[in-house]
Design an enzyme around this catalytic site. Structure first.
Site, mmCIF file in Angstrom:
data_model
loop_
_atom_site.group_PDB
_atom_site.id
_atom_site.type_symbol
_atom_site.label_atom_id
_atom_site.label_comp_id
_atom_site.label_asym_id
_atom_site.label_seq_id
_atom_site.Cartn_x
_atom_site.Cartn_y
_atom_site.Cartn_z
ATOM 1 N N ASN A 10 51.271 73.715 40.445
ATOM 2 C CA ASN A 10 51.653 72.519 39.573
ATOM 3 C C ASN A 10 51.377 71.250 40.244
ATOM 4 O OD1 ASN A 10 52.938 70.708 37.845
ATOM 5 N ND2 ASN A 10 55.002 71.526 38.035
ATOM 6 N N LYS A 12 51.497 68.257 38.982
ATOM 7 C CA LYS A 12 52.120 67.410 38.411
ATOM 8 C C LYS A 12 51.188 66.116 38.263
ATOM 9 C CE LYS A 12 56.152 69.325 40.865
ATOM 10 N NZ LYS A 12 57.366 69.228 41.546
ATOM 11 N N HIS A 94 59.738 72.368 32.817
ATOM 12 C CA HIS A 94 60.023 72.042 33.941
ATOM 13 C C HIS A 94 61.277 71.015 34.221
ATOM 14 C CE1 HIS A 94 59.160 70.095 37.927
ATOM 15 N NE2 HIS A 94 58.565 71.244 38.068
ATOM 16 N N GLU A 96 61.554 68.395 35.839
ATOM 17 C CA GLU A 96 61.175 66.992 35.528
ATOM 18 C C GLU A 96 61.015 66.643 34.248
ATOM 19 O OE1 GLU A 96 57.810 67.259 38.243
ATOM 20 O OE2 GLU A 96 59.281 67.626 40.009
ATOM 21 N N GLU A 164 63.562 77.666 39.236
ATOM 22 C CA GLU A 164 63.242 76.521 40.252
ATOM 23 C C GLU A 164 64.550 75.652 40.362
ATOM 24 O OE1 GLU A 164 58.903 75.312 40.246
ATOM 25 O OE2 GLU A 164 59.667 74.628 38.317
ATOM 26 N N GLY A 170 60.480 69.486 45.853
ATOM 27 C CA GLY A 170 59.924 68.549 46.448
ATOM 28 C C GLY A 170 60.882 68.017 47.713
ATOM 29 N N SER A 210 59.674 74.095 47.123
ATOM 30 C CA SER A 210 59.520 74.231 48.254
ATOM 31 C C SER A 210 58.913 75.215 48.962
ATOM 32 C CB SER A 210 60.497 73.370 49.254
ATOM 33 O OG SER A 210 60.947 72.037 48.814
HETATM 34 P P1 PGA Z 1 57.404 71.784 45.111
HETATM 35 O O1 PGA Z 1 57.599 71.916 43.440
HETATM 36 O O2 PGA Z 1 57.070 72.916 45.486
HETATM 37 O O3 PGA Z 1 56.811 70.530 45.397
HETATM 38 O O4 PGA Z 1 59.075 71.926 45.408
HETATM 39 C C1 PGA Z 1 57.590 72.956 42.556
HETATM 40 C C2 PGA Z 1 57.521 72.698 41.136
HETATM 41 O O5 PGA Z 1 58.194 71.617 40.667
HETATM 42 O O6 PGA Z 1 57.464 73.511 40.444
#
Ligand code: PGA
Length: 248
Positions: A10, A12, A94, A96, A164, A170, A210
């Site tokens: 992803n 983003k 997601h 976000e 997640e 992140g 992460s």
């Molecule tokens: P990350 O994000 O690997 O940067 O923690 C994962 C995601 O949001 O799908």
């Protein structure tokens, strides 16, 4: 039933044309184990370029879509338009989107239903926030989010669930393999009890939060972890190591 490993990237709202070109090169040079599906989700503006440049065995996803075929929905993209451009997957729900853009469980469910009916595969995301985990509500939150999705799914063969935990996204704070496995097993049990044994056995449940080139192999060994949804590390050469994790 052996579930094929699934690695999603992803991106983003990251990248530039030159970065997109380097990522495509990394992907085209990555060896993809035969039991692994790889799906990358570039920002919308780069989707078509990536689809045209990346090797065919790698699939491309949108990071979001709307639940209508066309019309006066400024800024949105329809599943039909994605299919038209050779895109077969979309990420829905997601954290976000849920947190920053206020997407509710119902909206996520409705979008999942529409995307599936238009022929897309859906990477459906769920996960608890830190305060929810700390107050012992992980399963309650994940089951509620999964239920809102499951109510709209008839055929689970085109759905991948991404667990997640929001506190791990992140942050560099990855869930331990045991923590992730515990929730994945609970989610699979929920599917068995509330959908069907078949859906529970066949549906891939990805871990996200992460994941990197170092922790992927250990996480991937857990019985109920069928792959990853990777954010930050999907923008780096180590994404190739994550793709290789299932064969280690
Ligand atoms: P990350 O994000 O690997 O940067 O923690 C994962 C995601 O949001 O799908």
């Amino acid at each position: 039933m052996t579930r094929n490993f699934f690695v999603g990237g992803n991106w983003k709202m990251n990248g530039s044309l030159s970065q997109v070109n380097s990522l495509v090169e990394i992907l085209n040079n990555a060896s993809v184990p035969s039991n692994t599906e790889v799906v990358v989700a570039p920002p919308a503006i780069y989707i078509d370029r990536v689809r045209q440049a990346v090797k065919k065995e790698i699939e491309v996803a949108a990071q979001n879509c709307y639940y209508k075929a066309s019309g006066a929905f400024t800024g949105e993209i329809s599943p039909e338009q994605l299919k038209d451009m050779g895109i077969n997957w979309v990420i829905i729900g997601h954290s976000e989107r849920r947190e920053i853009f206020g997407e509710s469980d119902d909206f996520v469910g409705a979008k999942t239903q529409y995307a599936l009916s238009a022929g897309l595969g859906v990477i459906a995301c769920i996960g608890e926030k830190l305060d929810e985990r700390e107050s012992g509500k992980t399963e309650e939150v994940c089951f509620r989010q999964l239920k809102a999705i499951a109510e709209h799914v008839k055929d689970w063969s085109h759905v991948v669930v991404a667990y997640e935990p929001v506190w791990a996204i992140g942050t560099g704070k990855v869930a331990t393999p045991e923590q992730a496995q515990e929730t994945h097993a609970a989610l699979r049990k929920w599917l068995a009890e509330n959908v069907s044994k078949e859906a529970a056995n066949n549906t891939r449940i990805l871990y996200g939060g992460s994941v990197n080139g170092k922790n992927a192999a250990e996480l991937g060994k857990k019985e109920d972890i069928d792959g990853f949804l990777v954010g930050g590390a999907s923008l780096k050469p180590e994404f190739a190591d994550i793709i290789a994790a299932s064969s280690q």
